[in-house]
Design a protein around this motif. Structure first.
Motif, PDB file in Angstrom:
ATOM      1  N   HIS A 250      -0.906-112.377 -75.409  1.00  0.00           N
ATOM      2  CA  HIS A 250      -0.788-111.200 -76.262  1.00  0.00           C
ATOM      3  C   HIS A 250      -0.359-109.968 -75.464  1.00  0.00           C
ATOM      4  CE1 HIS A 250      -1.750-108.775 -79.811  1.00  0.00           C
ATOM      5  NE2 HIS A 250      -2.340-107.916 -79.002  1.00  0.00           N
ATOM      6  N   LEU A 251      -0.994-109.766 -74.315  1.00  0.00           N
ATOM      7  CA  LEU A 251      -0.718-108.578 -73.502  1.00  0.00           C
ATOM      8  C   LEU A 251       0.364-108.809 -72.462  1.00  0.00           C
ATOM      9  CD1 LEU A 251      -4.382-107.353 -72.798  1.00  0.00           C
ATOM     10  CD2 LEU A 251      -2.782-106.461 -74.496  1.00  0.00           C
ATOM     11  N   GLY A 252       0.593-110.066 -72.100  1.00  0.00           N
ATOM     12  CA  GLY A 252       1.482-110.375 -70.996  1.00  0.00           C
ATOM     13  C   GLY A 252       0.652-110.540 -69.731  1.00  0.00           C
ATOM     14  N   PRO A 253       1.037-111.458 -68.836  1.00  0.00           N
ATOM     15  CA  PRO A 253       0.237-111.753 -67.636  1.00  0.00           C
ATOM     16  C   PRO A 253      -0.080-110.516 -66.787  1.00  0.00           C
ATOM     17  CG  PRO A 253       1.963-113.382 -67.918  1.00  0.00           C
ATOM     18  CD  PRO A 253       2.236-112.312 -68.936  1.00  0.00           C
TER      19      PRO A 253
ATOM     20  N   GLN B  42      -6.656-117.263 -72.818  1.00  0.00           N
ATOM     21  CA  GLN B  42      -5.246-117.637 -72.887  1.00  0.00           C
ATOM     22  C   GLN B  42      -4.502-116.837 -73.946  1.00  0.00           C
ATOM     23  OE1 GLN B  42      -3.635-119.571 -70.754  1.00  0.00           O
ATOM     24  NE2 GLN B  42      -1.700-119.155 -71.822  1.00  0.00           N
ATOM     25  N   GLU B  43      -5.122-116.690 -75.114  1.00  0.00           N
ATOM     26  CA  GLU B  43      -4.495-115.952 -76.206  1.00  0.00           C
ATOM     27  C   GLU B  43      -4.310-114.481 -75.854  1.00  0.00           C
ATOM     28  OE1 GLU B  43      -6.173-118.456 -80.070  1.00  0.00           O
ATOM     29  OE2 GLU B  43      -7.422-116.915 -79.106  1.00  0.00           O
ATOM     30  N   LEU B  44      -5.305-113.912 -75.190  1.00  0.00           N
ATOM     31  CA  LEU B  44      -5.215-112.496 -74.824  1.00  0.00           C
ATOM     32  C   LEU B  44      -4.157-112.278 -73.746  1.00  0.00           C
ATOM     33  CD1 LEU B  44      -6.474-109.811 -75.582  1.00  0.00           C
ATOM     34  CD2 LEU B  44      -8.165-110.142 -73.767  1.00  0.00           C
ATOM     35  N   GLN B  45      -4.042-113.234 -72.838  1.00  0.00           N
ATOM     36  CA  GLN B  45      -3.018-113.139 -71.791  1.00  0.00           C
ATOM     37  C   GLN B  45      -1.621-113.208 -72.402  1.00  0.00           C
ATOM     38  OE1 GLN B  45      -3.641-115.719 -68.477  1.00  0.00           O
ATOM     39  NE2 GLN B  45      -1.713-115.251 -67.503  1.00  0.00           N
TER      40      GLN B  45
ATOM     41  N   ASN C 196      -0.059-107.200 -67.591  1.00  0.00           N
ATOM     42  CA  ASN C 196      -0.936-106.271 -68.296  1.00  0.00           C
ATOM     43  C   ASN C 196      -2.347-106.836 -68.417  1.00  0.00           C
ATOM     44  OD1 ASN C 196       1.247-104.597 -68.598  1.00  0.00           O
ATOM     45  ND2 ASN C 196       1.565-105.044 -70.773  1.00  0.00           N
ATOM     46  N   TYR C 197      -2.440-108.135 -68.679  1.00  0.00           N
ATOM     47  CA  TYR C 197      -3.749-108.769 -68.823  1.00  0.00           C
ATOM     48  C   TYR C 197      -4.531-108.689 -67.520  1.00  0.00           C
ATOM     49  CZ  TYR C 197      -7.249-112.421 -69.424  1.00  0.00           C
ATOM     50  OH  TYR C 197      -8.435-113.117 -69.471  1.00  0.00           O
ATOM     51  N   SER C 198      -3.871-108.998 -66.412  1.00  0.00           N
ATOM     52  CA  SER C 198      -4.525-108.969 -65.110  1.00  0.00           C
ATOM     53  C   SER C 198      -5.061-107.573 -64.800  1.00  0.00           C
ATOM     54  CB  SER C 198      -3.544-109.413 -64.017  1.00  0.00           C
ATOM     55  OG  SER C 198      -4.127-109.282 -62.735  1.00  0.00           O
ATOM     56  N   ARG C 199      -4.244-106.557 -65.073  1.00  0.00           N
ATOM     57  CA  ARG C 199      -4.640-105.177 -64.806  1.00  0.00           C
ATOM     58  C   ARG C 199      -5.767-104.741 -65.741  1.00  0.00           C
ATOM     59  NH1 ARG C 199      -5.414-101.304 -61.155  1.00  0.00           N
ATOM     60  NH2 ARG C 199      -4.781 -99.227 -61.840  1.00  0.00           N
ATOM     61  N   ALA C 200      -5.644-105.098 -67.028  1.00  0.00           N
ATOM     62  CA  ALA C 200      -6.628-104.670 -68.016  1.00  0.00           C
ATOM     63  C   ALA C 200      -8.005-105.266 -67.756  1.00  0.00           C
ATOM     64  CB  ALA C 200      -6.155-105.041 -69.418  1.00  0.00           C
ATOM     65  N   MET C 201      -8.037-106.491 -67.251  1.00  0.00           N
ATOM     66  CA  MET C 201      -9.313-107.183 -67.057  1.00  0.00           C
ATOM     67  C   MET C 201      -9.946-106.922 -65.687  1.00  0.00           C
ATOM     68  SD  MET C 201      -9.957-108.599 -69.916  1.00  0.00           S
ATOM     69  CE  MET C 201      -9.169-107.137 -70.635  1.00  0.00           C
ATOM     70  N   GLU C 202      -9.382-106.009 -64.925  1.00  0.00           N
ATOM     71  CA  GLU C 202      -9.913-105.693 -63.602  1.00  0.00           C
ATOM     72  C   GLU C 202     -11.350-105.188 -63.697  1.00  0.00           C
ATOM     73  OE1 GLU C 202      -9.008-102.540 -59.961  1.00  0.00           O
ATOM     74  OE2 GLU C 202      -7.370-103.167 -61.285  1.00  0.00           O
ATOM     75  N   GLY C 203     -12.271-105.917 -63.090  1.00  0.00           N
ATOM     76  CA  GLY C 203     -13.668-105.504 -63.045  1.00  0.00           C
ATOM     77  C   GLY C 203     -14.435-105.675 -64.341  1.00  0.00           C
ATOM     78  N   VAL C 204     -13.815-106.294 -65.361  1.00  0.00           N
ATOM     79  CA  VAL C 204     -14.462-106.422 -66.672  1.00  0.00           C
ATOM     80  C   VAL C 204     -15.506-107.540 -66.655  1.00  0.00           C
ATOM     81  CG1 VAL C 204     -14.091-107.035 -69.098  1.00  0.00           C
ATOM     82  CG2 VAL C 204     -12.494-105.495 -67.940  1.00  0.00           C
ATOM     83  N   HIS C 205     -16.665-107.257 -67.247  1.00  0.00           N
ATOM     84  CA  HIS C 205     -17.741-108.244 -67.358  1.00  0.00           C
ATOM     85  C   HIS C 205     -17.644-108.919 -68.731  1.00  0.00           C
ATOM     86  CE1 HIS C 205     -21.693-110.054 -66.692  1.00  0.00           C
ATOM     87  NE2 HIS C 205     -21.986-109.717 -67.931  1.00  0.00           N
TER      88      HIS C 205
END
Length: 270
Positions: free
Chosen positions: A239-242, A234-237, A244-253
Motif C-alpha cells: 500500500h505504501l511502497g517498500p 505485506q498489505e501495508l508494504q 515508505n513502509y520501512s521509514r514509516a515503521m521505524e521504531g513502531v511497536h
C-alpha cells in the motif's frame, strides 16, 4: 573568598567606592569584562545572570512550543474529526473478548500512564474490522488530554480530505498550517491507515495521497504516533511502497488484535 553575589549583598557595598572595579581582561566564556572582587577577577554575567537568562530562554521556548501545539488543536477543533461513537470511548467501556484484546488494552493503558515526550514510542494497532483498535486509540487521546497533553485523533481518509479542502481559495486554513499542526502535537493518532485511495495512475506514478501521507509520517519520526490499520504487514508494504513502509515503521511497536467483529456479533446472536 566571597562570591560576587555575596559581596554585592553585604551591607555597605552600595556606595560608589565599594562597587567592584572593572578589569581589562575578558571572560573566556562570554567575552564580557571581568570584575575585581576582593582582588580576584570574576565574571559578573556568568556568576549572577547567565543561569537566569538560560532559564528564561527555556521557559520562553516551552511557552512558544505550547502555543504552537494549542494552535494545532484549534485548527482541528474547527470541525469534528472523531465520530460520535468514538467520543464516548474509554478504557473502562472497552470490553476485550480474548487474550489479544486484553493485552492490547493493557499495553495502551500503560502507554498513557508512562507517556513522556522525552521517550517517544510509536504504536501500531493492527487487526481486522470491529476489534476495538480505534476505540483504544480514542480512549488514549481522551486520557492524554486530561493530563494536558496535546493530541489529535483523525482518520487518514478524513485527514487527506481536510488537506484537499485547503486548496479552496475560501479556506480559512492553509495546508502548511495543517501539516505544522500534525507535526507539533505531543501525540498524533492516524486512524484507519490503508483505507485511503492509493491507486497508481496509468503511467504508474505514485498517487498524491501516498506522497502526502509519507510527508506527514516522516515529520512524526521520533515522536509519539499511534496508527490503526486493518492491513497486515505485506498489505501495508504494498500500500505504501517498500521505502515508505520501512521509514514509516521505524521504531513502531506493533500490537496485534484478533477476534470477531463486535459490530456483527449481534446478527449472529439473533
Amino acid at each position: 573568598m566571597l562570591s560576587l553575589a555575596e559581596t554585592l549583598s553585604m551591607k555597605g557595598t552600595t556606595s560608589i567606592r565599594n562597587l567592584p572595579q572593572t578589569s581589562d581582561k575578558r571572560c573566556n566564556e562570554c567575552s564580557r569584562y571581568l570584575l575585581i572582587i576582593n582582588n580576584q577577577e570574576q565574571c559578573g554575567y556568568c556568576s549572577l545572570i547567565k543561569k537566569e537568562d538560560e532559564q528564561i530562554g527555556i521557559e520562553a521556548r516551552e511557552a512558544l512550543e505550547r502555543k504552537e501545539r494549542m494552535k494545532a488543536l484549534r485548527i482541528f477543533n474547527k470541525e469534528s474529526i472523531i465520530n460520535d461513537r468514538l467520543k464516548q470511548a474509554t478504557f473502562e467501556n472497552y470490553e476485550p473478548n480474548n487474550e489479544s484484546q486484553e493485552k492490547a488494552k493493557a499495553i495502551v493503558k500503560r502507554y498513557v500512564e508512562n507517556f513522556s515526550t522525552d521517550n517517544p514510542v510509536p504504536l501500531m494497532l493492527r487487526g481486522d474490522y470491529g476489534l476495538g483498535k480505534s476505540h483504544l486509540a480514542a480512549a488514549a487521546v481522551k486520557e492524554l488530554a486530561e493530563k494536558n497533553i496535546t493530541s489529535i485523533f483523525i482518520s487518514v481518509p478524513k485527514l487527506l480530505t481536510k488537506i484537499k479542502s485547503t486548496w479552496d481559495k475560501q479556506s480559512e486554513t492553509t495546508e502548511e498550517e495543517i501539516l505544522s499542526a500534525l507535526e507539533a502535537v505531543d501525540c498524533l493518532v492516524l486512524d484507519d491507515l490503508g483505507a485511503e485511495q492509493t491507486k497508481r495512475d496509468p503511467n504508474g506514478n505514485i498517487p498524491w495521497s501516498v506522497t502526502k501521507l509519507f510527508e506527514i509520517i516522516d515529520a512524526r519520526i521520533g515522536k509519539h504516533t499511534i496508527f490503526t490499520t486493518n492491513l497486515d504487514n505485506q498489505e501495508l508494504q504494498e500500500h505504501l511502497g517498500p521505502r515508505n513502509y520501512s521509514r514509516a515503521m521505524e521504531g513502531v511497536h506493533p500490537i496485534k488484535l484478533t477476534g470477531e467483529d463486535y459490530r456483527l456479533r449481534k446478527f449472529k446472536e439473533a
